[in-house]
Design an enzyme around this catalytic site. Sequence first.
Site, mmCIF file in Angstrom:
data_model
loop_
_atom_site.group_PDB
_atom_site.id
_atom_site.type_symbol
_atom_site.label_atom_id
_atom_site.label_comp_id
_atom_site.label_asym_id
_atom_site.label_seq_id
_atom_site.Cartn_x
_atom_site.Cartn_y
_atom_site.Cartn_z
ATOM 1 N N SER A 124 0.826 -1.224 0.000
ATOM 2 C CA SER A 124 0.000 0.000 0.000
ATOM 3 C C SER A 124 0.849 1.258 0.000
ATOM 4 O O SER A 124 1.941 1.285 0.576
ATOM 5 C CB SER A 124 -0.892 0.050 1.241
ATOM 6 O OG SER A 124 -1.667 -1.101 1.343
ATOM 7 N N GLU A 239 -3.519 -13.954 2.247
ATOM 8 C CA GLU A 239 -3.726 -13.061 3.401
ATOM 9 C C GLU A 239 -5.202 -13.025 3.803
ATOM 10 O O GLU A 239 -5.542 -12.894 4.973
ATOM 11 C CB GLU A 239 -3.259 -11.636 3.041
ATOM 12 C CG GLU A 239 -3.346 -10.652 4.180
ATOM 13 C CD GLU A 239 -2.926 -9.229 3.772
ATOM 14 O OE1 GLU A 239 -2.753 -8.970 2.571
ATOM 15 O OE2 GLU A 239 -2.771 -8.397 4.677
HETATM 16 C C1 LIG Z 1 -4.546 -3.483 10.287
HETATM 17 C C2 LIG Z 1 -4.044 -3.153 8.914
HETATM 18 C C3 LIG Z 1 -2.867 -3.719 8.467
HETATM 19 C C4 LIG Z 1 -2.374 -3.397 7.209
HETATM 20 N N1 LIG Z 1 -1.167 -3.923 6.846
HETATM 21 C C5 LIG Z 1 -0.664 -3.615 5.641
HETATM 22 C C6 LIG Z 1 0.616 -4.115 5.276
HETATM 23 O O1 LIG Z 1 1.297 -4.789 6.057
HETATM 24 N N2 LIG Z 1 1.094 -3.806 4.063
HETATM 25 C C7 LIG Z 1 0.372 -3.065 3.165
HETATM 26 O O2 LIG Z 1 0.855 -2.871 2.062
HETATM 27 N N3 LIG Z 1 -0.830 -2.533 3.495
HETATM 28 C C8 LIG Z 1 -1.364 -2.799 4.714
HETATM 29 N N4 LIG Z 1 -2.578 -2.267 5.084
HETATM 30 C C9 LIG Z 1 -3.258 -1.350 4.175
HETATM 31 C C10 LIG Z 1 -4.529 -1.898 3.553
HETATM 32 O O3 LIG Z 1 -4.249 -2.874 2.590
HETATM 33 C C11 LIG Z 1 -5.280 -0.709 2.956
HETATM 34 O O4 LIG Z 1 -5.630 0.149 4.032
HETATM 35 C C12 LIG Z 1 -6.520 -1.117 2.220
HETATM 36 O O5 LIG Z 1 -6.195 -1.778 1.036
HETATM 37 C C13 LIG Z 1 -7.438 0.098 1.907
HETATM 38 O O6 LIG Z 1 -6.708 1.091 1.253
HETATM 39 P P1 LIG Z 1 -6.761 2.618 1.734
HETATM 40 O O7 LIG Z 1 -6.490 2.627 3.201
HETATM 41 O O8 LIG Z 1 -5.874 3.397 0.854
HETATM 42 O O9 LIG Z 1 -8.261 3.067 1.556
HETATM 43 P P2 LIG Z 1 -8.939 3.578 0.206
HETATM 44 O O10 LIG Z 1 -8.532 2.688 -0.922
HETATM 45 O O11 LIG Z 1 -8.672 5.042 0.085
HETATM 46 O O12 LIG Z 1 -10.465 3.337 0.507
HETATM 47 C C14 LIG Z 1 -11.228 4.221 1.348
HETATM 48 C C15 LIG Z 1 -12.664 3.721 1.381
HETATM 49 O O13 LIG Z 1 -13.216 3.742 0.059
HETATM 50 C C16 LIG Z 1 -13.729 2.458 -0.292
HETATM 51 N N5 LIG Z 1 -13.445 2.177 -1.708
HETATM 52 C C17 LIG Z 1 -12.307 2.475 -2.388
HETATM 53 N N6 LIG Z 1 -12.400 2.027 -3.661
HETATM 54 C C18 LIG Z 1 -13.613 1.426 -3.778
HETATM 55 C C19 LIG Z 1 -14.303 0.757 -4.834
HETATM 56 N N7 LIG Z 1 -13.731 0.594 -6.044
HETATM 57 N N8 LIG Z 1 -15.522 0.250 -4.584
HETATM 58 C C20 LIG Z 1 -16.128 0.389 -3.361
HETATM 59 N N9 LIG Z 1 -15.533 1.025 -2.312
HETATM 60 C C21 LIG Z 1 -14.280 1.525 -2.515
HETATM 61 C C22 LIG Z 1 -12.955 1.476 0.586
HETATM 62 O O14 LIG Z 1 -13.717 0.293 0.802
HETATM 63 C C23 LIG Z 1 -12.787 2.282 1.867
HETATM 64 O O15 LIG Z 1 -13.944 2.163 2.665
HETATM 65 C C24 LIG Z 1 -3.083 -2.530 6.344
HETATM 66 C C25 LIG Z 1 -4.280 -1.948 6.797
HETATM 67 C C26 LIG Z 1 -4.752 -2.226 8.082
HETATM 68 C C27 LIG Z 1 -6.011 -1.574 8.550
#
Ligand SMILES: Cc1cc2nc3c(=O)[nH]c(=O)nc-3n(C[C@H](O)[C@H](O)[C@H](O)COP(=O)(O)OP(=O)(O)OC[C@H]3O[C@@H](n4cnc5c(N)ncnc54)[C@H](O)[C@@H]3O)c2cc1C
Length: 376
Positions: A124, A239
């Site tokens: 991410s 995962e």
């Molecule tokens: C506890 C935890 C551990 C993590 N560990 C890691 C890690 O080790 N390595 C790593 O790389 N990442 C990690 N992550 C990151 C995680 O993979 C991302 O937070 C996740 O993929 C969501 O991305 P974002 O936070 O950028 O949210 P965004 O992508 O900005 O999304 C924000 C909101 O919009 C919604 N949304 C976005 N696009 C769409 C769509 N096309 N359709 C419907 N809804 C949508 C999402 O569901 C969410 O509710 C971790 C996250 C958490 C909470």
Amino acid sequence: MDLRDTPELAQFRRELRQWLVENVPQEPEPQDMVERFAFARAWQSKLYAGGWCGLSWPTEYGGRGFGPLEEAVASEEMARAGAPATFPSTHLGRALLEYGNEDQRRRYLPGLLNAGTIWCQGFSEPGAGSDLASLSTRATRDGDSFVLSGEKTWTSFGRFAEYSMVLARSDPTAPKHRGISAFIVPLDSPGISVQPIRIANGDEEFVQLFLDDVVVPAENLLGEMGQGWPLALSTVSYERGAVDLGYQVKFERYFTELVEQCKQSAALIDGTTDDAMGAVAVQLEVLRMHCLRRLSDRARTGSPGPASSGDKLFITWVEQDLMDVATRLVAPPGDEAHRLWFDRYLYGRAGSIYGGSSQIQRSILAERVLGLRFRP
Ligand SMILES: Cc1cc2nc3c(=O)[nH]c(=O)nc-3n(C[C@H](O)[C@H](O)[C@H](O)COP(=O)(O)OP(=O)(O)OC[C@H]3O[C@@H](n4cnc5c(N)ncnc54)[C@H](O)[C@@H]3O)c2cc1C
């Protein structure tokens, strides 16, 4: 489906049960994040030394060469014995197994399985979470090396890890899903810096990972150039899977703890408690059956595939319902026991986000499992 043990499996179960009686730590899991990390690491290395970790992994890379049934028995017995969870990074090991070359597998997998080396997932970015393929960390070839620059975020265990599996854009001219490659990045490389991120329960479990002209040898390319996207899909399918990260074990252990607390405090038991606890007990039983079925699917198909999005949604529901019931029952707020459950409750909220948010999991189920396409 006959769920009874074969004689060999029954023997395996007896041996493991005896080993667990002698080896499960009696002290509770520490609250402090750094101590908790050391505790998990020590437990995993003890499990591995005892021969009870990496059960279904090939022997040449440090596993035991067993199949899914032994994994299922191990999950059951560890839950029953109240064993601590193991370190949640085997999904990265699956990517190494699937995409790594022989040298990379032999070099990295045993350490990953016995928690001798800790890995984190550098996928991410601040501008690329759900839409991971938009990532902008760059990898440029320079002779026998690649030079990586960019920023990763939400990197779990980044404070403790020795290696990160990093996705980077290696071909900016290719369509976005095709121009990504994966790299094994030692986190002591010059140009790496980490910034801890504090989460709602106060832990600094994540970091932001900055890569500033980080040079990695070309041999650290994982898979072929441009293979980063299928590698990422495969990694997250593990995962999201119900069986790899020991969630079933963890939730059953928490539930047993909650049942004991309810038994010890007569004030906690009334008609509402019975109802809520009964509902969670059913969810856990269904989760156990679900894990068995998914393990048997895995034995046939080899990998969890997109159906693991359903596992992830299911795990999230069970965890959030369990923690919700616990925080309502174990009162009063401010009490030490309540604080512990409340921390777990807060952590459970992350289930709707990590490994892809619940909305994304539902879209994957609709599109890739049910074959539905949204037409605007
Ligand atoms: C506890 C935890 C551990 C993590 N560990 C890691 C890690 O080790 N390595 C790593 O790389 N990442 C990690 N992550 C990151 C995680 O993979 C991302 O937070 C996740 O993929 C969501 O991305 P974002 O936070 O950028 O949210 P965004 O992508 O900005 O999304 C924000 C909101 O919009 C919604 N949304 C976005 N696009 C769409 C769509 N096309 N359709 C419907 N809804 C949508 C999402 O569901 C969410 O509710 C971790 C996250 C958490 C909470």
